[in-house]
Design a protein around this motif. Structure first.
Motif, mmCIF file in Angstrom:
data_model
loop_
_atom_site.group_PDB
_atom_site.id
_atom_site.type_symbol
_atom_site.label_atom_id
_atom_site.label_comp_id
_atom_site.label_asym_id
_atom_site.label_seq_id
_atom_site.Cartn_x
_atom_site.Cartn_y
_atom_site.Cartn_z
ATOM 1 N N ARG A 205 180.855 40.604 -18.933
ATOM 2 C CA ARG A 205 179.834 39.578 -18.652
ATOM 3 C C ARG A 205 178.981 39.980 -17.440
ATOM 4 N N THR A 206 179.643 40.494 -16.406
ATOM 5 C CA THR A 206 178.924 40.926 -15.202
ATOM 6 C C THR A 206 177.954 42.055 -15.542
ATOM 7 N N ALA A 207 178.461 43.050 -16.263
ATOM 8 C CA ALA A 207 177.614 44.191 -16.644
ATOM 9 C C ALA A 207 176.432 43.747 -17.504
ATOM 10 N N SER A 208 176.695 42.844 -18.446
ATOM 11 C CA SER A 208 175.636 42.387 -19.338
ATOM 12 C C SER A 208 174.598 41.569 -18.583
ATOM 13 N N ALA A 209 175.046 40.663 -17.715
ATOM 14 C CA ALA A 209 174.109 39.839 -16.940
ATOM 15 C C ALA A 209 173.237 40.714 -16.043
ATOM 16 N N GLU A 210 173.843 41.754 -15.459
ATOM 17 C CA GLU A 210 173.077 42.669 -14.599
ATOM 18 C C GLU A 210 172.056 43.459 -15.421
ATOM 19 N N PHE A 211 172.460 43.886 -16.617
ATOM 20 C CA PHE A 211 171.553 44.628 -17.499
ATOM 21 C C PHE A 211 170.380 43.738 -17.910
ATOM 22 N N ILE A 212 170.685 42.509 -18.291
ATOM 23 C CA ILE A 212 169.633 41.572 -18.720
ATOM 24 C C ILE A 212 168.698 41.252 -17.556
ATOM 25 N N ALA A 213 169.268 41.017 -16.369
ATOM 26 C CA ALA A 213 168.448 40.712 -15.188
ATOM 27 C C ALA A 213 167.486 41.852 -14.873
ATOM 28 N N GLU A 239 178.914 30.101 -15.159
ATOM 29 C CA GLU A 239 178.663 30.206 -13.706
ATOM 30 C C GLU A 239 178.490 31.661 -13.289
ATOM 31 N N LEU A 240 179.338 32.537 -13.804
ATOM 32 C CA LEU A 240 179.238 33.963 -13.488
ATOM 33 C C LEU A 240 177.854 34.491 -13.843
ATOM 34 N N CYS A 241 177.380 34.160 -15.045
ATOM 35 C CA CYS A 241 176.064 34.638 -15.483
ATOM 36 C C CYS A 241 174.936 34.043 -14.636
ATOM 37 N N CYS A 242 175.014 32.749 -14.364
ATOM 38 C CA CYS A 242 173.964 32.095 -13.570
ATOM 39 C C CYS A 242 173.875 32.685 -12.164
ATOM 40 N N ASP A 243 175.011 33.090 -11.617
ATOM 41 C CA ASP A 243 175.010 33.671 -10.268
ATOM 42 C C ASP A 243 174.322 35.033 -10.237
ATOM 43 N N ILE A 244 174.259 35.709 -11.385
ATOM 44 C CA ILE A 244 173.647 37.046 -11.443
ATOM 45 C C ILE A 244 172.197 36.980 -11.922
ATOM 46 N N ARG A 251 166.997 29.728 -17.163
ATOM 47 C CA ARG A 251 168.258 30.174 -17.770
ATOM 48 C C ARG A 251 168.612 29.243 -18.924
ATOM 49 N N TYR A 252 168.893 29.834 -20.055
ATOM 50 C CA TYR A 252 169.108 29.095 -21.306
ATOM 51 C C TYR A 252 170.522 29.372 -21.803
ATOM 52 N N LEU A 253 171.348 28.321 -21.855
ATOM 53 C CA LEU A 253 172.713 28.425 -22.379
ATOM 54 C C LEU A 253 172.685 28.038 -23.848
ATOM 55 N N MET A 254 172.913 29.004 -24.728
ATOM 56 C CA MET A 254 172.665 28.821 -26.152
ATOM 57 C C MET A 254 173.784 28.052 -26.857
ATOM 58 N N GLY A 255 173.385 27.035 -27.637
ATOM 59 C CA GLY A 255 174.317 26.357 -28.532
ATOM 60 C C GLY A 255 175.262 25.368 -27.878
ATOM 61 N N VAL A 256 174.957 24.925 -26.673
ATOM 62 C CA VAL A 256 175.843 23.992 -25.938
ATOM 63 C C VAL A 256 175.083 22.701 -25.705
ATOM 64 N N ALA A 267 175.082 21.607 -13.594
ATOM 65 C CA ALA A 267 175.689 21.781 -12.265
ATOM 66 C C ALA A 267 175.927 23.251 -11.931
ATOM 67 N N LEU A 268 176.048 24.095 -12.963
ATOM 68 C CA LEU A 268 176.303 25.524 -12.760
ATOM 69 C C LEU A 268 175.023 26.347 -12.660
ATOM 70 N N GLY A 269 173.862 25.695 -12.889
ATOM 71 C CA GLY A 269 172.589 26.391 -12.722
ATOM 72 C C GLY A 269 171.810 26.661 -13.986
ATOM 73 N N VAL A 270 172.185 26.005 -15.108
ATOM 74 C CA VAL A 270 171.474 26.193 -16.381
ATOM 75 C C VAL A 270 170.277 25.247 -16.443
ATOM 76 N N ASP A 271 169.185 25.737 -17.064
ATOM 77 C CA ASP A 271 167.950 24.953 -17.175
ATOM 78 C C ASP A 271 167.666 24.460 -18.591
ATOM 79 N N MET A 272 168.138 25.199 -19.610
ATOM 80 C CA MET A 272 167.774 24.899 -21.001
ATOM 81 C C MET A 272 169.013 24.905 -21.889
ATOM 82 N N PHE A 273 169.049 23.941 -22.817
ATOM 83 C CA PHE A 273 170.180 23.800 -23.734
ATOM 84 C C PHE A 273 169.657 23.495 -25.134
#
Length: 379
Positions: A205-213, A239-244, A251-256, A267-273
């Motif tokens: 997840r960390t590697a992917s979030a960094e790659f996407i960022a 939360e891990l992804c939002c922090d990166i 930030r869009y959390l898909m399907g939730v 609360a974790l930093g997501v903007d779109m659902f």
């Protein structure tokens, strides 16, 4: 024509919640926001007029897989894109079809090139590649279009998740190459959002979030976190992804997901659902209300002539009674499905609007903690 812009307006002091404004060529979206799912170009059982007046939706989704198969790209292009075809003049986000291909695991084959799948309509074979999925979404006409990714199943092994993530990253490079070499269609700007994957493994997840960022896209999505993993894992990796992911991009959390999932995600930093839950559950007699969850099938509502929910800003929710809606559901009357769907969607849009108010007011944390408990009550 201008690229999607995001203005971060307020941040909560006790959580990572944010209030912002997304600007697209089809209008503004105040965040946090919930996006009704209009899979085949319509939100099931709900008219576009109801989406505007009762639900107060600011953006809706269309799905690449379904719209590509029916009505097909020739019809959509002849219409001038999905906005003209379905009469929705506000922003549209198109899902790449990656999730549908994932859910068709018995009828699809993944290769480096792309995903070969069988149509659920007529059994015909089709190939989705990163390149043609960009072209298809351009033709559908989304303001926001999603990268083509593989969504690994919950509980998959580390090796599978790693290989899947690396494939998604290679596909993303191809998506951007095609996207950057093709023009916008229909006279407005289209924006590409990449998707973080990596299942429930912190290093992936960390590697992917960094790659996407690193792609510096106009917005970013978090995928693969509503596919059956435990709720606590969903929150941990969100939360891990939002922090990166960059703070100055939506930030869009898909399907939730459930109303309480959405509040925790904010609360974790997501903007779109987005989620099919409000309409699907509504058609199956489950109502989300400002006081808790209602199973309208239950006999206890048979003579309850109080409004469905007069605590939210929706004329349909305050006009119709629980008893009448129960009667419609028992009679399998289509109007019942419409009322329940409109109400649930209006509740979701009311909830994110209230969250935004409390972020701006500075008391989001205490309000959220009370609401999470309240909303989960079975009435």
């Amino acid at each position: 024509m201008a690229d999607l812009a995001f203005e971060l307006q307020h941040t909560d002091t006790h959580t990572k919640a944010r209030a912002g404004k997304i600007t697209t060529d089809h209008g503004e979206i105040l965040t946090p926001i919930f996006m009704p799912v209009g899979t085949v170009g319509s939100v099931k059982a709900v008219t576009q007029q109801q989406l505007m007046t009762d639900v107060k939706a600011q953006i809706i989704l269309g799905n690449t897989y379904h719209l590509y198969l029916r009505p097909g790209l020739e019809t959509l292009e002849a219409a001038g894109g999905l906005h003209k075809f379905n009469g929705w003049n506000k922003p549209i986000l198109t899902d790449s079809g990656g999730y549908q291909v994932f859910s068709l695991s018995n009828n699809r084959k993944l290769t480096e090139e792309g995903a070969l799948f069988q149509s659920h309509i007529d059994g015909g074979k089709h190939l989705f590649t990163p390149e043609n999925v960009m072209d298809i979404q351009r033709t559908i006409g989304g303001d926001i279009i999603m990268a083509f990714d593989e969504c690994p199943p919950a509980g998959c092994e580390y090796t599978y998740a790693k290989n899947s993530m690396e494939l998604t990253h290679r596909w993303l490079d191809r998506c951007f190459k095609r996207f950057d070499s093709t023009p916008d269609k229909y006279g407005y700007t289209q924006n590409l959002f990449p998707i973080v994957q990596g299942s429930t493994f912190r290093d992936l997840r960390t590697a992917s979030a960094e790659f996407i960022a690193s792609k510096n896209a106009t917005g970013n999505a978090i995928g693969g976190l509503s596919v059956g993993e435990p709720t606590e894992a969903m929150y941990e990796f969100t939360e891990l992804c939002c922090d990166i992911l960059p703070k100055q991009k939506p930030r869009y959390l898909m399907g939730v997901g459930t109303p309480w999932n959405i509040l925790e995600g904010i609360a974790l930093g997501v903007d779109m659902f987005d989620c099919v839950m409000p309409t699907r559950n509504g058609r199956n007699a489950m109502l989300f209300t400002s006081n808790g969850v209602v199973n309208i099938d239950n006999k206890k509502w048979e003579r309850d002539f109080s409004p469905i929910d007069d605590g939210i800003d929706c004329e349909i929710s305050s006009f119709y009674s629980k008893a009448y809606l129960r009667h419609l559901m028992k009679a399998k009357e289509y109007l019942g499905y419409t009322i329940a769907s409109v109400h649930n969607l209006a509740f979701y849009l009311w909830l994110v609007k209230e969250a935004r108010k409390h972020i701006i007011a500075g008391d989001f944390s205490s309000w959220k903690n009370e609401m999470v408990i309240k909303l989960q009550q079975r009435l």
